[in-house]
Design a protein around this motif. Structure first.
Motif, PDB file in Angstrom:
ATOM      1  N   CYS A 186       0.834  -1.209   0.000  1.00  0.00           N
ATOM      2  CA  CYS A 186       0.000   0.000   0.000  1.00  0.00           C
ATOM      3  C   CYS A 186       0.871   1.263   0.000  1.00  0.00           C
ATOM      4  O   CYS A 186       0.569   2.241  -0.694  1.00  0.00           O
ATOM      5  N   TYR A 187       1.940   1.255   0.782  1.00  0.00           N
ATOM      6  CA  TYR A 187       2.867   2.393   0.771  1.00  0.00           C
ATOM      7  C   TYR A 187       3.485   2.580  -0.611  1.00  0.00           C
ATOM      8  O   TYR A 187       3.593   3.702  -1.130  1.00  0.00           O
ATOM      9  N   ASP A 188       3.930   1.488  -1.206  1.00  0.00           N
ATOM     10  CA  ASP A 188       4.602   1.581  -2.505  1.00  0.00           C
ATOM     11  C   ASP A 188       3.661   2.049  -3.601  1.00  0.00           C
ATOM     12  O   ASP A 188       4.060   2.768  -4.522  1.00  0.00           O
ATOM     13  N   SER A 189       2.406   1.637  -3.529  1.00  0.00           N
ATOM     14  CA  SER A 189       1.447   2.115  -4.535  1.00  0.00           C
ATOM     15  C   SER A 189       1.160   3.598  -4.346  1.00  0.00           C
ATOM     16  O   SER A 189       0.953   4.326  -5.321  1.00  0.00           O
ATOM     17  N   ALA A 190       1.170   4.069  -3.092  1.00  0.00           N
ATOM     18  CA  ALA A 190       0.940   5.496  -2.831  1.00  0.00           C
ATOM     19  C   ALA A 190       2.085   6.351  -3.362  1.00  0.00           C
ATOM     20  O   ALA A 190       1.877   7.485  -3.795  1.00  0.00           O
ATOM     21  N   ARG A 191       3.306   5.809  -3.341  1.00  0.00           N
ATOM     22  CA  ARG A 191       4.430   6.601  -3.837  1.00  0.00           C
ATOM     23  C   ARG A 191       4.746   6.327  -5.303  1.00  0.00           C
ATOM     24  O   ARG A 191       5.725   6.841  -5.838  1.00  0.00           O
ATOM     25  N   GLY A 192       3.926   5.498  -5.966  1.00  0.00           N
ATOM     26  CA  GLY A 192       4.000   5.387  -7.411  1.00  0.00           C
ATOM     27  C   GLY A 192       5.077   4.493  -7.970  1.00  0.00           C
ATOM     28  O   GLY A 192       5.624   4.781  -9.045  1.00  0.00           O
ATOM     29  N   GLN A 193       5.383   3.381  -7.295  1.00  0.00           N
ATOM     30  CA  GLN A 193       6.334   2.433  -7.871  1.00  0.00           C
ATOM     31  C   GLN A 193       5.808   1.940  -9.223  1.00  0.00           C
ATOM     32  O   GLN A 193       4.614   1.650  -9.364  1.00  0.00           O
ATOM     33  N   PRO A 194       6.679   1.826 -10.240  1.00  0.00           N
ATOM     34  CA  PRO A 194       6.190   1.453 -11.579  1.00  0.00           C
ATOM     35  C   PRO A 194       5.612   0.043 -11.657  1.00  0.00           C
ATOM     36  O   PRO A 194       4.721  -0.229 -12.454  1.00  0.00           O
ATOM     37  N   ILE A 195       6.127  -0.879 -10.828  1.00  0.00           N
ATOM     38  CA  ILE A 195       5.600  -2.244 -10.823  1.00  0.00           C
ATOM     39  C   ILE A 195       5.868  -2.836  -9.440  1.00  0.00           C
ATOM     40  O   ILE A 195       6.923  -2.611  -8.842  1.00  0.00           O
ATOM     41  N   ILE A 196       4.896  -3.550  -8.913  1.00  0.00           N
ATOM     42  CA  ILE A 196       4.993  -4.180  -7.598  1.00  0.00           C
ATOM     43  C   ILE A 196       4.513  -5.621  -7.735  1.00  0.00           C
ATOM     44  O   ILE A 196       3.444  -5.872  -8.302  1.00  0.00           O
ATOM     45  N   HIS A 197       5.296  -6.563  -7.245  1.00  0.00           N
ATOM     46  CA  HIS A 197       4.859  -7.954  -7.240  1.00  0.00           C
ATOM     47  C   HIS A 197       4.953  -8.485  -5.821  1.00  0.00           C
ATOM     48  O   HIS A 197       6.014  -8.429  -5.194  1.00  0.00           O
ATOM     49  N   LEU A 198       3.846  -9.007  -5.319  1.00  0.00           N
ATOM     50  CA  LEU A 198       3.821  -9.531  -3.967  1.00  0.00           C
ATOM     51  C   LEU A 198       3.235 -10.934  -3.968  1.00  0.00           C
ATOM     52  O   LEU A 198       2.442 -11.287  -4.851  1.00  0.00           O
ATOM     53  N   ASN A 199       3.659 -11.714  -3.009  1.00  0.00           N
ATOM     54  CA  ASN A 199       3.213 -13.090  -2.865  1.00  0.00           C
ATOM     55  C   ASN A 199       2.476 -13.206  -1.537  1.00  0.00           C
ATOM     56  O   ASN A 199       3.066 -13.007  -0.476  1.00  0.00           O
ATOM     57  N   LEU A 200       1.186 -13.500  -1.583  1.00  0.00           N
ATOM     58  CA  LEU A 200       0.367 -13.587  -0.375  1.00  0.00           C
ATOM     59  C   LEU A 200       0.338 -15.033   0.113  1.00  0.00           C
ATOM     60  O   LEU A 200      -0.121 -15.929  -0.602  1.00  0.00           O
ATOM     61  N   LEU A 201       0.821 -15.237   1.318  1.00  0.00           N
ATOM     62  CA  LEU A 201       1.033 -16.580   1.846  1.00  0.00           C
ATOM     63  C   LEU A 201      -0.162 -17.081   2.649  1.00  0.00           C
ATOM     64  O   LEU A 201      -1.029 -16.315   3.044  1.00  0.00           O
ATOM     65  N   GLY A 202      -0.156 -18.368   2.901  1.00  0.00           N
ATOM     66  CA  GLY A 202      -1.148 -18.949   3.795  1.00  0.00           C
ATOM     67  C   GLY A 202      -1.731 -20.236   3.262  1.00  0.00           C
ATOM     68  O   GLY A 202      -1.563 -21.305   3.845  1.00  0.00           O
ATOM     69  N   TYR A 203      -2.410 -20.156   2.115  1.00  0.00           N
ATOM     70  CA  TYR A 203      -3.091 -21.344   1.606  1.00  0.00           C
ATOM     71  C   TYR A 203      -2.112 -22.465   1.272  1.00  0.00           C
ATOM     72  O   TYR A 203      -2.282 -23.612   1.695  1.00  0.00           O
ATOM     73  N   ASP A 204      -1.083 -22.156   0.514  1.00  0.00           N
ATOM     74  CA  ASP A 204      -0.152 -23.186   0.056  1.00  0.00           C
ATOM     75  C   ASP A 204       0.501 -23.899   1.235  1.00  0.00           C
ATOM     76  O   ASP A 204       0.616 -25.130   1.257  1.00  0.00           O
TER      77      ASP A 204
END
Length: 519
Positions: free
Chosen positions: A179-197
């Motif tokens: 959320c911070y990175d999107s607010a400051r306008g990073q050109p591309i963000i890739h995140l991996n949401l854990l838990g299910y696997d």
């Protein structure tokens, strides 16, 4: 929330094929750098050092990424990478295997930073504490339920901190950072949401235990969506994809009564018993570069991957396993000469569903496949091996040959997948992935319907297709590899309409000419 994207936000759901091995390190190697089968499995024997390595170890992951990035810019250049295996060329890398060590751990645990994050995100902090407390209660309840149903004590016990740290705390930190990175306008963000696997490995992909984690993942995606679309930094497209699936599995040792490492060692040692030195079988945890001095051991325990360390070694053979995939490394010339015989015996006598060997000196790559149903050759007999109904038959045969031919793959590849029965995992897991099964190779890609995708004959996407689409979206492709949709035939009639753009301000009050242009 994901369902609402299909209903209200003009999203399309695409089939996604992981490639082989159907494991995150391989998928991200192709996604970030366009290289399929970056590794043969999550755990393997380094052909240079002879050490058992796992992709959780930051020096191993960094070494693999260094090879991938030679002459190839990463997809995440100038962006951010969260909780992935590789950094992908990002300038801001957090909680990734290539960077995560004690220095990042201590930096993240800095009291001043924690206080600042708490101050700026007081409501989220309260929410995370509440979720952690709830997860401790649920994990403790699950612990006793697992013990009474016959599960192993230590595996059930380690699930309590694993659920709290991985499922709640780490995932929340990733969401806050994104959320911070999107607010400051990073050109591309890739995140991996854990838990299910992680939970599906322990209790199975269809378990309520694992599905509980999907609710939390859905909520985190919703928060990221609204943060990215209401921030002032940049107009974002949100692409959501699952890089692989899982198969219901039964541990090999439950049916055979012993570890696959023991079975292989006894078979090889018995056939080469006329060697000069006596063979001593030992079961131990091998020291690796991700040993107790690093943080890799802690990460592996939390993610339920500690079984990769279990080894049975003789002077003649070493067997390394990763879920439904195993590699047999023959360390003696006489044993190497009996390779095909061992592969056949493992399939016929040791209840290994499938074994594969590749002859490296062949001009055209081929693989010999041994099963209880007979012997086959890939790619010629792909339908007989994988079934004509396999959704990714077009690619699976070539990828299997590529995986078995990898420089770090074993002389014999063990595959636990079965076409008609519950698959086998060579480690203690009730759900697993890495092999060629129709479920473990099957993910999804949820994309805006006007996403420009590369033209191909397949009815599904694979990681490199997402990579090319992202490169085109970022205007980084100067070679014209993407086919843009024209919308109409050259001589077709057109319809003209007018559209009031309302000064390019949407119903949410945000000024966005890009969104109006998209409409």
């Amino acid at each position: 929330f994901l369902s609402s994207l299909l209903d209200k936000e003009n999203y399309s759901n695409h089939g996604f094929y992981s490639g082989l091995p159907s494991s995150t390190p391989a998928v991200q190697g192709e996604l970030y750098y366009g290289v399929p089968t970056a590794v043969p499995a999550f755990g393997f024997r380094d052909h240079l050092t002879g050490h058992l390595v796992r992709m959780f170890a930051n020096d191993i992951a960094a070494e693999v990424e260094n090879d991938l990035s030679k002459g190839r810019p990463g997809l995440l250049t100038d962006g951010s990478s969260y909780c992935n295996i590789y950094g992908g060329g990002a300038k801001d890398v957090h909680f990734c295997a290539t960077s995560f060590g004690w220095s990042e751990f201590l930096n993240t645990a800095n009291p001043f930073k924690i206080f600042l994050v708490m101050l700026l995100n007081s409501w989220m902090f309260i929410r995370v504490l509440g979720l952690m407390a709830l997860e401790v209660f649920l994990a403790t309840f699950g612990f006793f339920r697992g013990i009474f149903s016959g599960k192993r004590f230590w595996q059930e016990l380690i699930m309590i901190p694993a659920r709290v740290v991985v499922v709640v705390l780490l995932r929340s930190l990733v969401t806050i950072g994104t959320c911070y990175d999107s607010a400051r306008g990073q050109p591309i963000i890739h995140l991996n949401l854990l838990g299910y696997d992680e939970q599906a490995h322990r209790r199975g992909p269809g378990s309520r235990f694992a599905h509980w984690a999907l609710r939390g993942i859905d909520r985190e995606i919703k928060r990221i969506w609204y943060s990215a679309h209401h921030g002032a930094g940049r107009e974002y497209d949100i692409w959501i994809f699952s890089d692989h699936g899982q198969e219901e599995t039964r541990p090999y040792e439950f049916d055979s009564g012993e570890l696959i490492q023991h079975v292989v060692a006894k078979m090889v040692d018995g056939s080469c018993e006329d060697t000069n030195e006596p063979i001593q079988q030992v079961t131990k945890r091998l020291p690796t570069r991700a040993n107790w001095m690093g943080i890799g051991w802690l990460v592996s325990v939390l993610f339920g991957e500690q079984d990769h360390d279990i080894q049975t070694r003789s002077r003649l053979v070493q067997t390394v396993t990763s879920g439904p995939v195993g590699f047999v490394y023959l360390l003696d010339q006489k044993a190497k000469g009996l390779r095909d015989d061992f592969a056949l015996r493992l399939a016929e006598e040791a209840n290994v569903p499938m074994t594969i060997v590749v002859d490296p000196d062949q001009h055209s790559p081929q693989a010999k496949v041994f099963t209880s149903r007979g012997q086959f050759v890939l790619p010629r007999d792909a339908e007989d091996v994988f079934g004509a109904e396999h959704p990714f038959l077009q690619d699976i045969s070539d990828d299997m040959i590529r995986m078995a031919s990898h420089k770090n793959a074993g002389d014999i590849v063990l595959i636990g997948w079965k076409r008609t029965k519950e698959s086998t995992s060579f480690v203690l897991q009730n759900g697993a992935h890495a092999g060629p099964g129709s479920q473990e190779t099957h993910g999804f890609a949820l994309l805006p319907s006007d996403t420009f995708l590369p033209k191909n004959s397949r009815p599904y996407l694979r990681p490199n297709d997402l990579r090319l689409a992202a490169i085109g979206f970022l205007d980084r492709d100067s070679e014209g590899r993407l086919v843009r949709k024209t919308g109409r035939e050259p001589d077709a009639p057109i319809r003209v309409m007018t559209y009031n753009v309302h000064a390019c301000v949407g119903m949410d009050g945000q000024l966005s000419p890009d969104r109006i242009a998209r409409v």
